[in-house]
Design an enzyme around this catalytic site. Sequence first.
Site, PDB file in Angstrom:
ATOM      1  CB  CYS A 193      -9.562  40.239  66.870  1.00 49.56           C
ATOM      2  SG  CYS A 193      -9.453  40.818  65.043  1.00 49.56           S
ATOM      3  CG  ASP A 194     -12.996  36.686  68.206  1.00 51.71           C
ATOM      4  OD1 ASP A 194     -13.163  37.813  67.487  1.00 51.71           O
ATOM      5  OD2 ASP A 194     -13.467  35.848  67.978  1.00 51.71           O
ATOM      6  CE  LYS A 195     -12.132  34.232  73.014  1.00 53.74           C
ATOM      7  NZ  LYS A 195     -12.262  34.408  71.807  1.00 53.74           N
ATOM      8  CB  CYS A 201     -14.916  38.237  60.578  1.00 60.79           C
ATOM      9  SG  CYS A 201     -13.389  37.571  60.601  1.00 60.79           S
ATOM     10  CD  GLU A 239     -14.688  31.205  69.242  1.00 58.41           C
ATOM     11  OE1 GLU A 239     -14.828  32.331  69.778  1.00 58.41           O
ATOM     12  OE2 GLU A 239     -14.295  31.165  68.029  1.00 58.41           O
ATOM     13  CB  SER A 245     -17.152  31.106  66.235  1.00 55.49           C
ATOM     14  OG  SER A 245     -17.247  32.330  65.295  1.00 55.49           O
ATOM     15  CG  ASP A 277     -11.015  33.197  68.831  1.00 58.92           C
ATOM     16  OD1 ASP A 277      -9.676  33.611  69.117  1.00 58.92           O
ATOM     17  OD2 ASP A 277     -11.754  33.230  69.572  1.00 58.92           O
TER      18      ASP A 277
END
EC number: 4.2.1.9
Length: 619
Positions: A122-124, A198, A494, A520, A81
């Site tokens: 990570c995110d998704k 992150c 985002e 985010s 992202d």
Amino acid sequence: MPEYRSKTSTHGRNMAGARALWRATGVMETDFGKPIIAVANSFTQFVPGHVHLHNMGQLVAREIEKAGAIAKEFNTIAIDDGIAMGHSGMLYSLPSRDLIADSIEYMVNAHCADALVCISNCDKITPGMLIAAMRLNIPTIFVSGGPMEAGKVIGVANIQPERRLDLIDAMIESADDNVSNRQVEEVEQNACPTCGSCSGMFTANSMNCLTEALGLSLPGNGSYLATHAGRKELFLEAGRMIVEITKRYYEQDDETVLPRSIATKKAFENAMTMDIAMGGSTNTILHLLAVANEAGVDFKMADIDRLSRVVPCICKTAPNNHDYYMEDVHRAGGIFAILKELDKAGKLHTDVYTIHAPTLKDAIEKWDVTNPENTRAIERFKAAPGGVRTTQAFSQNRIWKTLDLDREKGCIRDVAHAYSQDGGLAVLFGNIAERGCVVKTAGVDESILKFTGRARVFESQEAAVEGILGNQIVAGNIVIIRYEGPKGGPGMQEMLYPTSYLKSKGLGKACALLTDGRFSGGTSGLSIGHASPEAAEGGAIGLVHEGDTIEIDIPKRSIRLVISDEELAARRAEMEARGSKAWKPENRDRYVSAALRAYGAMATSADKGAVRDVSQIER
């Protein structure tokens, strides 16, 4: 007694062809009859949170085979992202969640796998895999790649004191005219020093922590640094445990190990309670709603609103508090330390199942780092950052001499000494967002918990960024970014750059931002997203005019467009009269691919988790 799914393709004369193909993958005669475990990896060289996962699948697979099962690895996609941020690439991020879920369903069902190990980060990727796990409802365990170490910078010519930092600092300072090119370069070079997700409580780490709270991953999964040698044991243990729970289900008819037996309504409430308590990403709300929907659990925005009113914020990390990062959460005992404090305050359902303990209550007791008898837990949570730039997993073994057990002023606090008695996430309702919108209260300064301002309306994120950088926004404005929802984007981008640039311009505590898009996990400030229904679905955010007054009252959980009901109805009638142009952005030049149009055609608003609703295209 359930029958192994894999027997469909490994037994019977008519499956001779399938067995011949299995043999060609390395399956031996003595292997037929063993459970087949699918290992869904998400390695990619594009994403720092996944760049070190190359060998993780085989690490888990070898342990599965030692435990008496067959392991077969495959890969899913993974989008970064942060790299996709600020341009058209962000349109693809949220839709990738569904592609990941679908790809796992396709692979597991096509090959009749008996169980599943999900290697995410990570995110998704984690939510996509969670959706797949609920859909398949076979024994499943999650093990993620782990967070990266926090960055460090001394400052130009050693003038400034050492400070820790992350990706968001690089974004904010790059747009701050008061920061020199050299300073920006130094931040850029040091913000992301290692592999891993992150370093703050952003979406990736929030979701990996939530798999612990849901009971689907091992203790430490969300906080154990990617670089630490001790994290290897999580992968090995996951390999052993998946075989154990697979045999418990198929050979002992133990349904308590299934994802839907673990992720019940109570478990979702636990996860959301923990999320609110640690000020997690607002994206977690979107994803938990989607996962609950797939699990058939009645968990809605109203439940989140109810919990947000009674759960305090007891863990506050970056981006909401730059004193602490994920490495500090781990040193304080990780997610189970947060769960323990919530349990002491009577905020949890501890009778729910987990994959690694009979109940959550048992798990909390076993992983309590304040109990000197829990030597395994104490050893695990002493893992410290190595302070060396690397993309290699398990590359250092530094440990803290002591744990952070200060529950009054430390990273994780007891309820009596909470950072705030109001939780870290909140749902607001009002005439501009009848089905709700979401704000990360942990990132909002106390001075602007109540805010009234004038609307500056933009039909896209790009236009808003241009306006902010062009100094069109002043103190007291509320930036409206609409037609960026799941359907209107499509893809629900985002808005990290707009919020970061507001801070760069010194407006972080003087303005608000409202959008039907999302944020985010690195976002902080008075940033309100997920406005539902979205503009493209007929939401009132599409009826806001330039200069309208909007009132925001977080303590009262309200947000209101200050016009009469009659005026709002008149604006709606005027919009509907536009016919085919109704509820569409004006003067927005954006290429939307066929893949994104297909997603947008089925997407629902954020209050439903932005899940696909096939009935919208069925005839």
